[in-house]
Enzyme design. Structure first.
Site, short mmCIF file in Angstrom:
data_model
loop_
_atom_site.label_atom_id
_atom_site.label_comp_id
_atom_site.label_asym_id
_atom_site.label_seq_id
_atom_site.Cartn_x
_atom_site.Cartn_y
_atom_site.Cartn_z
NE ARG A 120 31.29 30.92 57.26
CZ ARG A 120 30.32 31.82 57.28
NH1 ARG A 120 29.18 31.61 56.65
NH2 ARG A 120 30.46 32.95 57.95
CG HIS A 147 31.37 34.13 63.07
ND1 HIS A 147 32.36 34.30 62.13
CD2 HIS A 147 30.20 34.51 62.43
CE1 HIS A 147 31.85 34.74 61.00
NE2 HIS A 147 30.54 34.88 61.17
CD GLN A 150 29.24 39.15 62.18
OE1 GLN A 150 29.26 38.62 61.08
NE2 GLN A 150 28.88 40.41 62.34
CG ASP A 239 23.42 33.86 65.20
OD1 ASP A 239 22.97 34.07 64.06
OD2 ASP A 239 24.39 33.10 65.42
CB CYS A 279 26.25 37.80 62.92
SG CYS A 279 25.35 36.24 63.01
NE ARG A 307 32.84 39.20 59.25
CZ ARG A 307 32.34 38.03 58.83
NH1 ARG A 307 31.06 37.78 58.96
NH2 ARG A 307 33.14 37.10 58.34
N1 NVA Z 1 25.43 31.08 64.25
C1 NVA Z 1 25.26 31.19 62.82
C2 NVA Z 1 26.03 32.36 62.30
C3 NVA Z 1 25.89 32.59 60.83
C4 NVA Z 1 26.75 33.70 60.34
C5 NVA Z 1 25.71 29.90 62.16
O1 NVA Z 1 26.73 29.33 62.59
O2 NVA Z 1 25.05 29.44 61.23
N1 CP Z 2 27.56 36.89 59.34
C1 CP Z 2 28.10 36.04 58.47
O1 CP Z 2 29.15 35.43 58.70
O2 CP Z 2 27.41 35.94 57.30
P1 CP Z 2 27.62 34.87 56.15
O3 CP Z 2 27.18 33.54 56.67
O4 CP Z 2 26.76 35.36 55.01
O5 CP Z 2 29.08 34.84 55.77
#
Ligand code: NVA
Ligand code: CP
Length: 324
Positions: A120, A147, A150, A239, A279, A307
């Site tokens: 990540r 992502h 997800q 989101d 998500c 997930r």
């Molecule tokens: N779009 C959000 C998703 C979090 C799971 C982010 O990137 O923070």
């Molecule tokens: N939806 C998702 O990826 O959640 P986290 O940021 O908690 O991993």
């Protein structure tokens, strides 16, 4: 080099497919998604009926987090243990990644000791550089651009509740972010219609979302009015207004996104059996109202749980290929 010497240079079992990475949704074909979605149902059923499924005994997943996470960490970690393997958890703060060790060197080292790597991070180019120097499959656990795990879970969740997603209409309300980009790739591969409504200035970057291979944006339409985007939709999804890494824009975004809140009015124009997904983490009163996310059309908890199930199928596939 003899075959036995060669084997020392790979952790993949003999006869396994060559190293594949999962860096964006478009990395897999439609046929591969059909397999993975079916395999997920099989693996989930085993888990739910307490039948052990451990094809990855002795294998290790490295998880590298440069951004915060709850679901991604728990789902990959629990999933890997359930498959019989183990995990190593690294963050920028507690590894040399945060002290400017080149990502290429980190990839070379980590991929000699583990069998799979989940990352990540921020820019997609970072995960691509890692993958280019990794001997083992690399999975995108979220980047600024994509992502994919997800969206795989979201599609599995839709199918579980409503059957095939092909031909259905998905409405995306909010930021043209990593989730929106990935929905766009999924629509082209899985044949559903995607409607995207974003405030002006926060549109999906079609160049980013368009995949290098067979992608077309034919099943994708933009709307300035979220109400119009949701009209007749089978699935409404959103989101956060501000994704990780964009916190400095928080205040500006609050104003820009004020009308992009999935509330009962937006849900009322969707199909009567439409689902709501997010998500997570969610901000009630911003991108979604509490009555929608906590209401009867919301499947966000199944979505979060799934997930783990889709990622178990994904990890098994990346390491062992198709199982019958
Ligand atoms: N779009 C959000 C998703 C979090 C799971 C982010 O990137 O923070
Ligand atoms: N939806 C998702 O990826 O959640 P986290 O940021 O908690 O991993």
């Amino acid at each position: 080099m003899s075959p036995s010497q060669q084997a020392l240079f790979s952790t993949l079992p003999q006869g396994a497919p060559p190293v594949r990475h999962y860096l964006q949704f478009a990395d897999f074909s439609t046929d591969e998604y059909h397999y993975l979605l079916e395999r997920t149902a099989f693996i989930k059923n085993k888990f739910k009926t307490f039948v052990r499924h451990q094809p990855l005994v002795d294998r290790t997943l490295a998880m590298i987090f440069e951004k915060a996470s709850t679901r991604t960490r728990v789902s990959f970690e629990a999933g890997m243990y359930q498959l019989g393997g183990s995990v190593v958890h690294l963050t920028t703060g507690d590894s040399q990644l945060g002290r400017a060790e080149p990502i290429e060197d980190s990839a070379r080292v980590i991929s000699r000791m583990t069998d799979l790597v989940m990352i990540r991070t921020y820019e997609q180019t970072k995960i691509e550089r890692f993958a280019a120097h990794s001997r083992v499959p690399v999975i995108n656990g979220l980047t600024n651009e994509f992502h994919p795990c997800q969206i795989l879970a979201d599609i599995f969740t839709y199918i579980e509740h409503r059957g095939p997603i092909c031909g259905k209409t998905v409405a995306w309300v909010g930021d043209g972010n990593n989730m929106a980009n990935t929905w766009l790739q999924a629509a082209a591969l899985l044949g559903f219609h995607l409607r995207v409504s974003t405030p002006s200035g926060y549109e999906v970057n079609e160049k980013t979302a368009a995949a290098p291979r067979q992608m077309s944006v034919g099943s994708y339409k933009t709307y300035s009015d979220p109400l119009e985007a949701c009209t007749g939709a089978d699935l409404v999804t959103t989101d956060v207004w501000t994704s990780m890494g964009y916190e400095a824009e928080n205040e500006v975004r609050r104003t820009a996104f004020a009308a992009w809140c999935v509330n009962s009015r937006l849900m009322s124009v969707a199909k009567s059996d439409a689902l709501f997904m997010h998500c997570l983490p969610a901000h009630r009163g911003e991108e979604v109202s509490a009555d929608v996310i906590d209401g009867p059309q919301s499947v966000v908890w199944d979505e979060a749980e799934n997930r783990m199930h889709v990622q178990k199928a994904l990890m098994e596939y990346l390491l062992l290929g198709r199982k019958t």
